[in-house]
Design a protein around this motif. Structure first.
Motif, PDB file in Angstrom:
ATOM      1  N   VAL A  99      -3.220  11.252 -12.466  1.00 30.97           N
ATOM      2  CA  VAL A  99      -1.801  10.930 -12.617  1.00 30.97           C
ATOM      3  C   VAL A  99      -1.498   9.686 -11.786  1.00 30.97           C
ATOM      4  CG1 VAL A  99       0.563  11.756 -12.360  1.00 30.97           C
ATOM      5  CG2 VAL A  99      -1.262  13.381 -12.908  1.00 30.97           C
ATOM      6  N   ASP A 100      -1.112   8.606 -12.456  1.00 31.51           N
ATOM      7  CA  ASP A 100      -0.845   7.334 -11.782  1.00 31.51           C
ATOM      8  C   ASP A 100       0.630   7.262 -11.381  1.00 31.51           C
ATOM      9  OD1 ASP A 100      -0.811   4.786 -10.826  1.00 31.51           O
ATOM     10  OD2 ASP A 100      -1.252   3.807 -12.740  1.00 31.51           O
ATOM     11  N   LEU A 101       0.889   7.092 -10.080  1.00 29.59           N
ATOM     12  CA  LEU A 101       2.258   7.053  -9.563  1.00 29.59           C
ATOM     13  C   LEU A 101       2.708   5.643  -9.199  1.00 29.59           C
ATOM     14  CD1 LEU A 101       2.041  10.111  -7.124  1.00 29.59           C
ATOM     15  CD2 LEU A 101       2.822  10.114  -9.494  1.00 29.59           C
ATOM     16  N   SER A 102       1.929   4.632  -9.533  1.00 35.01           N
ATOM     17  CA  SER A 102       2.171   3.273  -9.036  1.00 35.01           C
ATOM     18  C   SER A 102       3.481   2.654  -9.514  1.00 35.01           C
ATOM     19  CB  SER A 102       1.008   2.362  -9.442  1.00 35.01           C
ATOM     20  OG  SER A 102       0.904   2.287 -10.851  1.00 35.01           O
ATOM     21  N   HIS A 103       4.073   3.178 -10.576  1.00 34.25           N
ATOM     22  CA  HIS A 103       5.282   2.562 -11.141  1.00 34.25           C
ATOM     23  C   HIS A 103       6.568   3.280 -10.737  1.00 34.25           C
ATOM     24  CE1 HIS A 103       4.186   5.911 -13.713  1.00 34.25           C
ATOM     25  NE2 HIS A 103       5.438   5.942 -14.123  1.00 34.25           N
ATOM     26  N   MET A 104       6.486   4.324  -9.928  1.00 40.72           N
ATOM     27  CA  MET A 104       7.654   5.169  -9.675  1.00 40.72           C
ATOM     28  C   MET A 104       8.572   4.604  -8.595  1.00 40.72           C
ATOM     29  SD  MET A 104       6.203   9.056  -9.965  1.00 40.72           S
ATOM     30  CE  MET A 104       7.885   9.703  -9.773  1.00 40.72           C
ATOM     31  N   ASN A 105       9.874   4.745  -8.805  1.00 43.04           N
ATOM     32  CA  ASN A 105      10.892   4.343  -7.848  1.00 43.04           C
ATOM     33  C   ASN A 105      11.575   5.566  -7.257  1.00 43.04           C
ATOM     34  OD1 ASN A 105      10.953   1.344  -7.993  1.00 43.04           O
ATOM     35  ND2 ASN A 105      11.393   1.743 -10.153  1.00 43.04           N
ATOM     36  N   VAL A 106      12.340   5.349  -6.197  1.00 44.47           N
ATOM     37  CA  VAL A 106      13.074   6.449  -5.559  1.00 44.47           C
ATOM     38  C   VAL A 106      14.046   7.084  -6.556  1.00 44.47           C
ATOM     39  CG1 VAL A 106      14.863   6.961  -3.851  1.00 44.47           C
ATOM     40  CG2 VAL A 106      12.882   5.629  -3.182  1.00 44.47           C
TER      41      VAL A 106
END
Length: 219
Positions: free
Chosen positions: A147-154
């Motif tokens: 699961v790639d989380l690199s694009h997530m914002n607050v």
């Protein structure tokens, strides 16, 4: 990761026989599924405990060496003692290569430290799910799902439908029409409290009899 587990057929059954088996360092179990009848088995306790420490043992197709005959199996259930570090019973299911299996696969989260919500805003990642229930043919079963989380914002959440599943693998929840949250990035507690204070209405001065004043919070 290929894991092999050795087992023997178990000829004696019953509560008393199971207790004696455990005292001698073995774990009673059952092998079921496929076109063959359920078979009582026993596995060595120490070897089983060592295997249980590995994530892949719980979610991979295993090779069972049953007195020289090898079968493809899945670990289906492990019954532990309430307070001792002891396995009381174990269940394995035979695997048919032409039939889909239903199993939980672990999620491996990557690039969380590079997510804008973490790197730029100091957010905290919350892993809502750590495994996912999937259906697939044995040949398509992954050891884990990345699961790639690199694009997530607050404040943003990643749902199950956003995850790229391997070819031939289907998420059971999506098949049922559900799309649960897998991970989210939360606002740090200190920042949230500071924002709440800054957004509060300013105090207003209200004159009282005698020329005194008191502060009254605005509505």
């Amino acid at each position: 990761m290929k894991i092999e587990v050795s087992a023997k057929t178990r000829n004696v059954q019953g509560t008393g026989a199971s207790r004696r088996l455990r005292r001698s360092g073995w774990v009673p179990g059952i092998l079921y599924g496929g076109k063959e009848p359920a078979l009582p088995i026993q596995v060595e306790h120490l070897a089983l405990m060592n295997n249980l420490k590995h994530e892949a043992f719980h979610s991979s197709i295993l090779t069972m060496d049953l007195e020289g005959r090898k079968e493809q199996v899945l670990l289906r259930d492990v019954q532990m003692h309430p307070f001792k570090k002891q396995v009381l019973h174990v269940d394995f299911q035979r695997v048919a290569q032409d039939q889909k299996i239903h199993i939980k696969v672990p999620l491996h989260f990557v690039n969380g430290e590079n997510a804008p919500g973490v790197k730029l805003s100091g957010g905290i990642i919350s892993h809502v799910m750590t495994e996912v229930d999937v259906m697939c043919l044995p040949k398509d079963l992954p050891e884990y799902i990345e699961v790639d989380l690199s694009h997530m914002n607050v404040g943003h959440s990643l749902h199950l439908a956003d995850i790229k599943l391997p070819p031939g693998v289907e998420a059971v929840a999506l098949h049922k029409g559900d799309n649960p949250v897998v991970a989210t990035i939360l606002v740090p507690r200190g920042a949230a409290e500071e924002e709440a204070v800054e957004g509060a209405p300013a105090a207003a001065e209200v004159p009282l009899v005698g020329g005194e004043k008191k502060e009254e919070k605005g509505s």
